[in-house]
Design a protein around this motif. Structure first.
Motif, short mmCIF file in Angstrom:
data_model
loop_
_atom_site.label_atom_id
_atom_site.label_comp_id
_atom_site.label_asym_id
_atom_site.label_seq_id
_atom_site.Cartn_x
_atom_site.Cartn_y
_atom_site.Cartn_z
N PRO A 173 0.81 -1.22 0.00
CA PRO A 173 0.00 0.00 0.00
C PRO A 173 0.85 1.28 0.00
O PRO A 173 2.04 1.25 0.30
N HIS A 274 -6.76 6.48 4.13
CA HIS A 274 -7.57 5.33 4.53
C HIS A 274 -6.67 4.20 5.01
O HIS A 274 -5.99 3.56 4.22
N ASN A 275 -6.64 3.99 6.33
CA ASN A 275 -5.84 2.88 6.88
C ASN A 275 -6.59 2.08 7.93
O ASN A 275 -6.00 1.26 8.64
N ASN A 302 -15.81 1.36 1.41
CA ASN A 302 -15.28 2.02 0.21
C ASN A 302 -15.90 3.41 0.11
O ASN A 302 -17.06 3.57 -0.27
N ARG A 316 -11.26 5.58 -5.83
CA ARG A 316 -10.36 4.90 -4.88
C ARG A 316 -8.97 4.82 -5.50
O ARG A 316 -8.82 4.50 -6.68
N GLU A 318 -5.25 3.11 -5.03
CA GLU A 318 -4.58 2.01 -4.34
C GLU A 318 -3.11 1.88 -4.67
O GLU A 318 -2.37 1.20 -3.97
N ILE A 342 -5.71 4.36 -0.17
CA ILE A 342 -5.42 3.23 0.71
C ILE A 342 -3.94 3.27 1.11
O ILE A 342 -3.05 3.16 0.27
#
Length: 375
Positions: A173, A274-275, A302, A316, A318, A342
């Motif tokens: 990530p 986002h973690n 999500n 999103r 990633e 992410i």
């Protein structure tokens, strides 16, 4: 007579509209300038004399420069807990003389004893200071020949070399430093960026170079407020681009305000780290309580899909190479937007490297807290 002066400036300088005068004063005296917590970008952070935000999550060269100072000029700052790293002398140089300027006489000398206290509007006082120093020393100092500035520029260069691999990391990530680096690359220079409290704010202050004054929440740290405040800033400044950098725990407290943004066509871009963690508390429990975690792991959906359901732009992210294109698409959409990024959850992504928080300078306090917990 000071040989190594530094300035620490807060919101009072911004409210007074004194940034340009402050830069002139700093340049005339070859005086490095740091911002207080929540006032990032009060002078452009690519200025040779800029130290960024000083405090618990300051870049190491800022703390080093402060600790070597023989004079501190504090203007429009309350010298709060986070700016001073819980008061004491980890940030504020113990042996330096202090000149404190504030509109409120109750603030002068409240936290640290001062050698000179000046009550007044920041713009008026800086303007008079500038006039006075120009009369006494008409010739502006040559930065390149000043030991303090030479050392600062050298330290900045070494720091950039040290963190280059982290800022350009292709790990998945995504790494925090890569996110901050790519956001800076993708956003226009005059964008007003704000960051939520906790580890997201720490990384923003540490790793995102701000060129204009931000709209951060400062020392109060009400989680969940930053997105709402960013909407207000966008309404007040319709000709500016406003970007909110927030954590997933924080945005979950105000996610419904996406409906407000869509209804009133408020095109704030929200970049979510986002973690699935309340990162600051998670790191604190790791450091202070032997990784015994309570209430810091969270399940976050999500968020890009939810943004789309509200009618906003959602995406999103990633992989690192997706950051810049995603930000540009959000900018081009003209709509309220949410980018769900992410992030890696490893410890090195929770606190900035080399900051006072990360370096464990509160070891004595942590041991006391741990002892109380054991009892």
């Amino acid at each position: 007579a000071a040989k190594r002066p530094v300035a620490l400036v807060g919101g009072g300088v911004a409210w007074a509209g004194a940034q340009e005068l402050l830069i002139q004063l700093a340049e005339h005296l070859a005086m490095p300038v740091a911002a207080s917590r929540g006032n990032k970008g009060i002078i452009p952070e690519d200025h040779p004399l800029a130290l960024g935000v000083v405090g618990t999550d300051a870049i190491p060269y800022s703390i080093e420069t402060f600790q070597e100072a023989d004079l501190l000029l504090a203007v429009g700052t309350a010298l709060d807990e986070f700016t001073t790293a819980r008061f004491g002398y980890k940030v504020i140089p113990k042996k330096a003389k202090i000149i404190q300027v504030d509109m409120d006489p109750a603030e002068i000398g409240k936290i640290y004893p001062v050698d000179v206290g000046i009550m007044g509007d920041a713009r008026n006082v800086i303007e008079e200071l500038l006039r006075e120093v120009k009369e006494r020393k008409p010739r502006r100092k040559d930065w390149e020949k000043e030991p303090q500035v030479k050392e600062l520029l050298s330290r900045k260069k070494l720091f950039e070399e040290k963190v280059h691999l982290q800022k350009t990391s292709n790990k998945v990530p995504i790494q925090r430093f890569r996110l901050m680096h790519d956001l800076r690359q993708a956003l226009p220079r005059d964008v007003i960026v704000s960051a939520e409290s906790g580890s997201t704010s720490q990384w923003f202050e540490y790793g995102f170079p701000a060129y204009v004054h931000t709209t951060q929440i400062g020392g109060w740290h009400p989680m969940g407020s930053e997105y709402c405040e960013s909407l207000g800033a966008q309404v007040a400044l319709p000709d500016k681009r406003i970007v909110c950098v927030t954590g997933d725990g924080s945005i979950m407290m105000s996610l419904q305000e996406l409906a407000t943004a869509v209804t009133y066509k408020i095109p704030v871009i929200c970049v979510v780290s986002h973690n699935n963690l309340f990162g600051n508390m998670h790191y604190s429990q790791m450091q202070r309580f032997g990784a015994r975690y309570i209430g810091t792991n969270i399940n976050v959906p999500n968020l890009a899909n939810i943004a789309k359901e509200f009618g906003a732009y959602g995406e999103r992210v990633e992989k690192p190479d997706q950051i810049i294109p995603a930000v540009r698409r959000a900018l081009d959409s003209g709509k309220p937007a949410l980018l769900d990024v992410i992030l890696d959850t490893s410890p090195e992504n929770l606190a900035p490297p080399g900051s006072i928080t990360e370096a464990g300078h509160f070891e004595k306090e942590e041991k006391t807290l741990s002892a109380r917990s054991a009892d």
